[in-house]
Design a protein around this motif. Structure first.
Motif, PDB file in Angstrom:
ATOM      1  N   ASP B  45       1.109  -1.247  -4.098  1.00  0.00           N
ATOM      2  CA  ASP B  45       0.752   0.088  -3.662  1.00  0.00           C
ATOM      3  C   ASP B  45       1.038   1.075  -4.794  1.00  0.00           C
ATOM      4  O   ASP B  45       1.725   0.753  -5.756  1.00  0.00           O
ATOM      5  N   MET B  46       0.493   2.275  -4.664  1.00  0.00           N
ATOM      6  CA  MET B  46       0.653   3.283  -5.714  1.00  0.00           C
ATOM      7  C   MET B  46       2.120   3.695  -5.851  1.00  0.00           C
ATOM      8  O   MET B  46       2.571   4.037  -6.937  1.00  0.00           O
ATOM      9  N   ASP B  47       2.867   3.711  -4.760  1.00  0.00           N
ATOM     10  CA  ASP B  47       4.245   4.196  -4.812  1.00  0.00           C
ATOM     11  C   ASP B  47       5.119   3.366  -5.729  1.00  0.00           C
ATOM     12  O   ASP B  47       5.907   3.898  -6.495  1.00  0.00           O
ATOM     13  N   THR B  48       4.989   2.059  -5.641  1.00  0.00           N
ATOM     14  CA  THR B  48       5.933   1.204  -6.348  1.00  0.00           C
ATOM     15  C   THR B  48       5.283   0.303  -7.389  1.00  0.00           C
ATOM     16  O   THR B  48       5.952  -0.135  -8.317  1.00  0.00           O
ATOM     17  N   PRO B  50       1.779   0.720  -9.104  1.00  0.00           N
ATOM     18  CA  PRO B  50       0.435   1.170  -9.471  1.00  0.00           C
ATOM     19  C   PRO B  50      -0.181   0.271 -10.527  1.00  0.00           C
ATOM     20  O   PRO B  50       0.504  -0.161 -11.444  1.00  0.00           O
ATOM     21  N   VAL B  52      -1.076  -2.718 -10.428  1.00  0.00           N
ATOM     22  CA  VAL B  52      -0.849  -4.153 -10.267  1.00  0.00           C
ATOM     23  C   VAL B  52      -1.932  -4.727  -9.354  1.00  0.00           C
ATOM     24  O   VAL B  52      -2.385  -4.059  -8.422  1.00  0.00           O
ATOM     25  N   PRO B 337       1.237  -1.474   8.568  1.00  0.00           N
ATOM     26  CA  PRO B 337       2.037  -0.354   8.063  1.00  0.00           C
ATOM     27  C   PRO B 337       1.836  -0.149   6.555  1.00  0.00           C
ATOM     28  O   PRO B 337       1.873  -1.112   5.791  1.00  0.00           O
ATOM     29  N   GLY B 338       1.611   1.085   6.176  1.00  0.00           N
ATOM     30  CA  GLY B 338       1.334   1.392   4.781  1.00  0.00           C
ATOM     31  C   GLY B 338      -0.138   1.729   4.572  1.00  0.00           C
ATOM     32  O   GLY B 338      -0.489   2.405   3.609  1.00  0.00           O
ATOM     33  N   GLU B 340      -2.015   3.347   6.899  1.00  0.00           N
ATOM     34  CA  GLU B 340      -2.408   4.389   7.860  1.00  0.00           C
ATOM     35  C   GLU B 340      -3.286   5.463   7.223  1.00  0.00           C
ATOM     36  O   GLU B 340      -4.267   5.904   7.811  1.00  0.00           O
ATOM     37  N   LYS B 341      -2.893   5.897   6.018  1.00  0.00           N
ATOM     38  CA  LYS B 341      -3.644   7.001   5.413  1.00  0.00           C
ATOM     39  C   LYS B 341      -5.054   6.581   5.025  1.00  0.00           C
ATOM     40  O   LYS B 341      -6.002   7.340   5.207  1.00  0.00           O
ATOM     41  N   GLU B 394      10.790  -8.502   7.734  1.00  0.00           N
ATOM     42  CA  GLU B 394      11.673  -7.671   6.934  1.00  0.00           C
ATOM     43  C   GLU B 394      13.103  -7.964   7.382  1.00  0.00           C
ATOM     44  O   GLU B 394      13.323  -8.625   8.396  1.00  0.00           O
ATOM     45  N   HIS B 395      14.067  -7.419   6.650  1.00  0.00           N
ATOM     46  CA  HIS B 395      15.450  -7.728   6.991  1.00  0.00           C
ATOM     47  C   HIS B 395      15.752  -7.370   8.440  1.00  0.00           C
ATOM     48  O   HIS B 395      16.401  -8.119   9.174  1.00  0.00           O
ATOM     49  N   ARG B 396      15.235  -6.208   8.882  1.00  0.00           N
ATOM     50  CA  ARG B 396      15.519  -5.787  10.258  1.00  0.00           C
ATOM     51  C   ARG B 396      14.946  -6.755  11.283  1.00  0.00           C
ATOM     52  O   ARG B 396      15.519  -6.950  12.353  1.00  0.00           O
ATOM     53  N   ARG B 399      17.240  -9.876  11.267  1.00  0.00           N
ATOM     54  CA  ARG B 399      18.516  -9.582  11.900  1.00  0.00           C
ATOM     55  C   ARG B 399      18.359  -9.526  13.425  1.00  0.00           C
ATOM     56  O   ARG B 399      19.166 -10.079  14.174  1.00  0.00           O
ATOM     57  N   LYS B 403      19.948 -11.957  16.411  1.00  0.00           N
ATOM     58  CA  LYS B 403      20.625 -11.439  17.609  1.00  0.00           C
ATOM     59  C   LYS B 403      19.977 -11.965  18.886  1.00  0.00           C
ATOM     60  O   LYS B 403      20.661 -12.317  19.850  1.00  0.00           O
TER      61      LYS B 403
END
Lengths: 555, 555
Positions: B45-48, B50, B52, B337-338, B340-341, B394-396, B399, B403
């Motif tokens: 993505d562009m955020d992290t 660009p 690639v 997710p990611g 949306e825009k 993801e980690h969440r 986890r 549980k």
């Protein structure tokens, strides 16, 4: 006068959620007097606006007619309604009217930039009015997710306009005035020519819940927590911040405010008197002696903002405080579309710390500040306007809101940014298309969205940047060409350093080029650019941005 | 042998949704034999990231032990499971096993890159097995959103592992095999040591719906449409594509496939025989004579991908086809997710055309390919493993899945990427932390995530790039310094061109600098960089990336 016309022109906010700026005009064509409603910003992103600080509406059209502006009204203190005020006011210079809390925030912004604060007028609520040229405007309390949000009752010589601002039908909003159906029925009674209406939640099918409904759930959650509790929400949602603080207080916890915005908003609320009973708080530096199960932190950064308290906690410590296994983190907020990745990065970081995160997925600990679909229908019925004009929404929201109004038998018109409607006739009519757009606040400078600066940044981010430097002396290349490579892989498919392959190929071209080719700067630059892009494509599979610097020595 | 150990090591996919790559090993410590499950990619993505092209798992650890790999298994043909295969296989060279549809996609990828296709083995489903060193592996059909998704039944000398791959408990999945509770009960019967389990939907509280449930809703929607209908979904979701095509067919519409992936997947489905009854389609170029109310287009690009058919339609024409007021566009898909825009940009573009868009908000026209929370619990109970190890999350998610399992009385272990678990004992034990990370496919080159290339691109995108060129002849500056500015505003607060202010200040420094200062390249570059950043900060409020090119002439 029969030649007078009433016009409506959105310059921002109609076709997007953010950057609100609406113009109303009344008078003979070309000599209308104007009022402006809101001057907000929208926020940049890496995809389309890397490096930009804020995005402002392009107000050229109204700035060119600044001598005819009688007033600027700000409906509430959210950044998408007030954020551009201090940046754009110097081009408008009209008096600003707002209620106390909003005016207070405007004062802070003006003070920060050394602007003339006497332009800001604190205004009492409806039925008090402000006379602004041909417009008589009352600022009417309506519920939203920030104190003193207001609708405008704009009386013109040919009828009343209700401009909702952001609103919800909440009769128990916690802090700030409630939505009062009777008040609005009385406002509607003389007849309303146009209802210009918030469209944000037109797709949300169920009626909105009241702010009061989240309190008990939050109290239960905090009471059942075993470790430290941290909660985040928008700092400007003072009602929510108070609800959270009270939940902590009731659970016997010391309440700590984290983040500048949180403190600024509470201070502002106390200052203007809308907040009277905020629980006592403890400064972050005074928490050392308090057991973590007796702490409740309220932190900024519910949208994952990198520098806010929440993000800092997710990376480790913030003012000496850190989270541990068994702590609880509550997002008492909704993730705004586009921020999902930043928020989920933070949730995962907390997960790695063993912290239990409660996010917005259950819809239990947050309510929206905007009227949902059935609420909009109810408000349409109460106001019963001649025309409905949706605003504050992306195009799809505006379009759906038009359909919704039409399905209720109303006349509705879709006017995105730049579309000027005349509201004087029997139906809203498009009378002009005005050029609108976006202005970027980039560091300390305002630049046009189409200036090419941001386009170049995006291209460098996607393709890298190669700068070629060469010296020509007396028409002959002096030595080799130098290449400076930024943002490209070091080694290409030939396993040789990319920069060396580039330098060798450009130098080879220079050596072979005739005197004539070396004379013409434009052609020389074009040819070198072509070579660099071709070599980079072959070596690493990318076509970089290329700058060529030709230094000519007399020799 | 009592010194043998059974290990599990995720190299990708545990701590993220994407880039799946799991290693199992058995044998004496340091001499284990290995199998790899899946070699997937994740998207930049562009955020992290660009510029690639693709993100691959960092497989250094296993590549250094390539001589001990007995097999690579691919569970299904989604890019996050198969996308890195052709890029990384040359470093692994082990035989690849997959069922027919997946193997077919692997063949296409190998052919594209000229790799040895004999490495790919098409494997029959459970109860057939593949012997891979100490592992006996069966590929067991399980339902997902792509045909022939498979779980692996991995028998080791010390017990059985069930590796779910991506799955849902759908007994009527349309295309591909159904989830069969009896089959899984029989697989579980001998006892399962470890269930390594998909965690994607662990937060979704309700049981999953079957693919069969979306058909009637889609048929109703298409039948009621007045204009042209366009629907998008993942091309690899062949069951959905067929459902959509059949809905068009039943409504008397000609069905048109738009986008390369759509055609490739249908062709692949027919080729391997999993798809037998796809409705007749019409080529885009043959639609000229067909009334739009008799057309149903199926287009790629449900995630808003810029170059896909859907995005092209939103910008105007695609292969001569365009949308008009009254047409209907259906997203029979979930927005990842990611994205949306990008998706909402397209919806707004359609809205501007007057097209009615049905998106995923109603949850009527799409079902997920992953088991929801109660489905996971049901599957846990059927398999009843000694240990549960969550993956694909993801980690969440991991986890929460731990549980959930623990709340059902199971022993569960959280092992994110790089955490090696030993599964031979009475409880899963962390025995090693392996360095893992990401490799970027950047154009034609693979680069490490920490190489600095992408960091430089992000910095240029945020701050702009200034290149300073100067010539030093015989220890003296020859002429002025040149500055090349990219991605910065042209004019600063002084209203002078930024490039001129920069050049003047750098030149002034050069003229004043002593011979000694001009001698030391490193110091000279550092000082010029400092000046450029200070001037740019004063003029435009940004600190750019600075490259300095010093050309030294003998004189």
């Amino acid at each position: 006068m029969s030649t007078d016309r009433l016009i409506y022109l959105p310059l921002g906010g109609a076709g997007e959620i953010g950057m609100n700026c609406y113009v109303y005009g009344f008078g003979p064509k070309g000599r209308e007097r104007f009022i402006i409603v809101d001057l907000g910003v929208t926020f940049p992103d890496m995809d389309t606006t890397p490096g930009v600080d804020l995005i402002l509406p392009d107000i050229d059209w109204i700035a060119e007619r600044a001598d005819r502006i009688d007033a600027i009204f700000i409906t509430h203190a959210h950044e998408d309604h007030i954020g551009a005020l201090a940046h754009l006011w110097p081009r408008l210079k009209a008096p600003i009217y707002a209620r106390a809390f909003t005016a207070h925030i405007a004062h802070l912004k003006f003070a920060e930039r050394g602007l003339d604060e006497t332009a800001i007028h604190t205004t009492a609520a409806y039925p008090e009015t402000v006379q602004a040229g041909p417009f008589t405007v009352a600022i009417a309390p309506i519920a939203h997710s920030i104190p003193e949000s207001s609708a405008l009752i704009i009386d013109t010589p040919i009828g009343r306009i209700v401009h909702t601002g952001d609103f919800k039908l909440d009769q128990t909003p916690g802090v700030g005035e409630a939505y009062e159906p009777k008040l609005w029925a009385s406002i509607a009674k003389p007849g309303v020519r146009a209802l210009v209406c918030d469209s944000t939640n037109v797709f949300v099918p169920h009626p909105g819940r009241s702010e009061a409904s989240v309190g008990p759930a939050i109290v239960d959650l905090v009471k059942s927590a075993k470790g430290m509790v941290v909660a985040t929400t928008f700092a400007s949602n003072i009602a929510r911040v108070r609800t959270l603080a009270e939940a902590g207080h009731q659970a016997g916890r010391s309440v700590v405010l984290l983040g500048r915005a949180m403190k600024r908003m509470i201070t502002a609320g106390l200052h203007v008197g809308i907040l009277k009973d905020f629980p006592k708080t403890v400064a972050p530096e005074d928490t050392a002696g308090i057991a973590r199960e007796n702490l409740m932190l309220l932190s900024t950064g519910s949208q994952g903002e990198r520098r806010a308290a929440t993000a800092q906690l997710s990376r480790g410590k913030y003012l000496g405080l850190s989270l541990k296994p068994g702590d609880l983190f509550l997002f008492s907020s909704k993730t705004i579309p586009g921020n999902e990745k930043s928020v989920s990065r933070i949730i995962n970081a907390f997960s790695e710390m063993g912290v239990d995160v409660v996010d917005d997925s259950s819809d239990t600990y947050h309510v929206s500040g905007h009227a949902n679909r059935p609420d909009l229908q109810a408000f349409h019925r109460i106001i019963a306007p001649k025309f409905l004009i949706p605003m504050h929404g992306e195009h799809r929201h505006l379009r759906e809101h038009v359909k919704l109004a039409q399905s209720g038998g109303m006349v509705a018109a879709l006017a995105p940014n730049g579309v000027m409607l005349e509201l004087s006739g029997n139906a809203p009519t498009v009378v002009e298309h005005v050029e609108t757009g976006r202005t970027y606040l980039d560091g300390r400078v305002q630049i046009g969205a189409l200036d090419g600066v941001v386009r170049d940044r995006i291209r460098m981010a996607l393709n890298g940047h190669v700068v070629v430097t060469l010296i020509i002396e007396a028409g002959e290349p002096l030595g080799d060409a130098w290449c400076e490579v930024m943002g490209l892989p070091e080694l290409g498919t030939s396993r040789a350093p990319l920069v060396e392959v580039l330098e060798a190929d450009v130098t080879r071209f220079l050596m072979r080029a005739g005197k004539k080719a070396l004379k013409d700067d434009a052609k020389l630059v074009e040819e070198i650019r072509r070579i660099v892009r071709k070599v980079a494509q072959d070596e690493v599979g990318k076509k970089p941005e290329v700058s060529v610097v030709v230094s000519r020595l007399a020799g």
